[in-house]
Design an enzyme around this catalytic site. Sequence first.
Site, PDB file in Angstrom:
ATOM      1  N   ASP A 175     -50.261  -1.455  31.452  1.00 52.89           N
ATOM      2  CA  ASP A 175     -49.397  -1.044  32.555  1.00 52.89           C
ATOM      3  C   ASP A 175     -48.235  -0.161  32.104  1.00 52.89           C
ATOM      4  O   ASP A 175     -47.804  -0.204  30.946  1.00 52.89           O
ATOM      5  CB  ASP A 175     -48.793  -2.283  33.224  1.00 52.89           C
ATOM      6  CG  ASP A 175     -49.799  -3.050  34.049  1.00 52.89           C
ATOM      7  OD1 ASP A 175     -51.010  -2.840  33.870  1.00 52.89           O
ATOM      8  OD2 ASP A 175     -49.354  -3.881  34.862  1.00 52.89           O
ATOM      9  N   HIS A 184     -48.860  -3.842  28.021  1.00 54.02           N
ATOM     10  CA  HIS A 184     -48.083  -2.640  28.325  1.00 54.02           C
ATOM     11  C   HIS A 184     -48.155  -1.663  27.163  1.00 54.02           C
ATOM     12  O   HIS A 184     -47.629  -1.957  26.075  1.00 54.02           O
ATOM     13  CB  HIS A 184     -46.628  -3.029  28.601  1.00 54.02           C
ATOM     14  CG  HIS A 184     -46.472  -3.975  29.744  1.00 54.02           C
ATOM     15  ND1 HIS A 184     -46.610  -5.342  29.577  1.00 54.02           N
ATOM     16  CD2 HIS A 184     -46.254  -3.768  31.061  1.00 54.02           C
ATOM     17  CE1 HIS A 184     -46.449  -5.920  30.768  1.00 54.02           C
ATOM     18  NE2 HIS A 184     -46.242  -4.992  31.680  1.00 54.02           N
TER      19      HIS A 184
HETATM   20 NI    NI Z   1     -45.433  -3.035  35.352  1.00 53.01          NI
END
Ligand code: NI
Length: 238
Positions: free
Chosen positions: A46, A187
Amino acid sequence: MRRRLIVPVVMAAMCGTALVGTASSASAAVKAVDCRKVKCVALTFDDGPVADTKRLLKTLSDRNVRATFYLVGQNVARNPSVAKAIANGGNQIGNHSWDHADLTKLSAAKISSQFSRTDTAIRNATGLRPSTVRAPYGANNAAVRKAAARPLVHWSIDTLDWKYRDTARLIRTVTTQTRPGDIVLMHDIHKTTVSAVPGIITGLKSRGFHIVTVDQLFAPAKLPAGKVTYDNRKAYKP
Ligand code: NI
C-alpha cells in the site's frame, strides 16, 4: 494501513510525462492455480508508488511472483513510470484514495473525488482501471462503500511493518502467521519492507504457499461491489 498519516514521498527523480496507451501484456504468463485446492496467499503493498517500488518489482520479477498494489493517486501522479512498471510486471493495481484521507470524515462528493481522481491518475499511467479499492486505515462506512462502487479489499494479516520497520521481524511475521486464503498488508514506502520480500517469498514457498494476486485468490468467484472482504480462508478445501 491504520494509524499513520501519509508521509512525504520522493518525487524529484520520477516526475515526467504521463505515459499514454494501453497496458501491455509484457509479463510472462503465470500458471494459474486453484486457490480452493492449493495453499494461496495474496501479498499487498500500500501507499506507493515510490522510487523504491522498483526494487520490489525486481524482486517479484526475479522470483516470478505477482502482488497487488493499492496505490495512492497523488503518488501515481508523481511517479507514473513506476505505476506503469507495476502493471507491466503483471501485478494487480487497486485504488487507495487520492491522498490517504480518512474517507469517513469527508462529504459524499469528496469521497467520490478521492476515488475518481485516483482512477484517472492510474488510467493515465497504466491504461487500467482498478477493479478493487482499499480504504485508508480500513476506515469505511456506507457512504465510502457506495462511492467505491467496487469491492473493498482489506486484509487478514496486519504486519504493522510501518510501526516496527524491522526486516527480520516482518519476514518472521508473514512466514509464521499466514494461513491459506490470507491477504497480507504491507507498505512498499518503507525500505525495511522492500528488503524483507525476498525472505518472505522464500519462507512462504517453503511452507508450500502459492503467492497470487487478489483476483487470483478469489477466482473463479467475483467479489461483491460495495462490500468489504478481508480474506478467502473459507474457500480452501484441500
Ligand atoms: Ni494505506
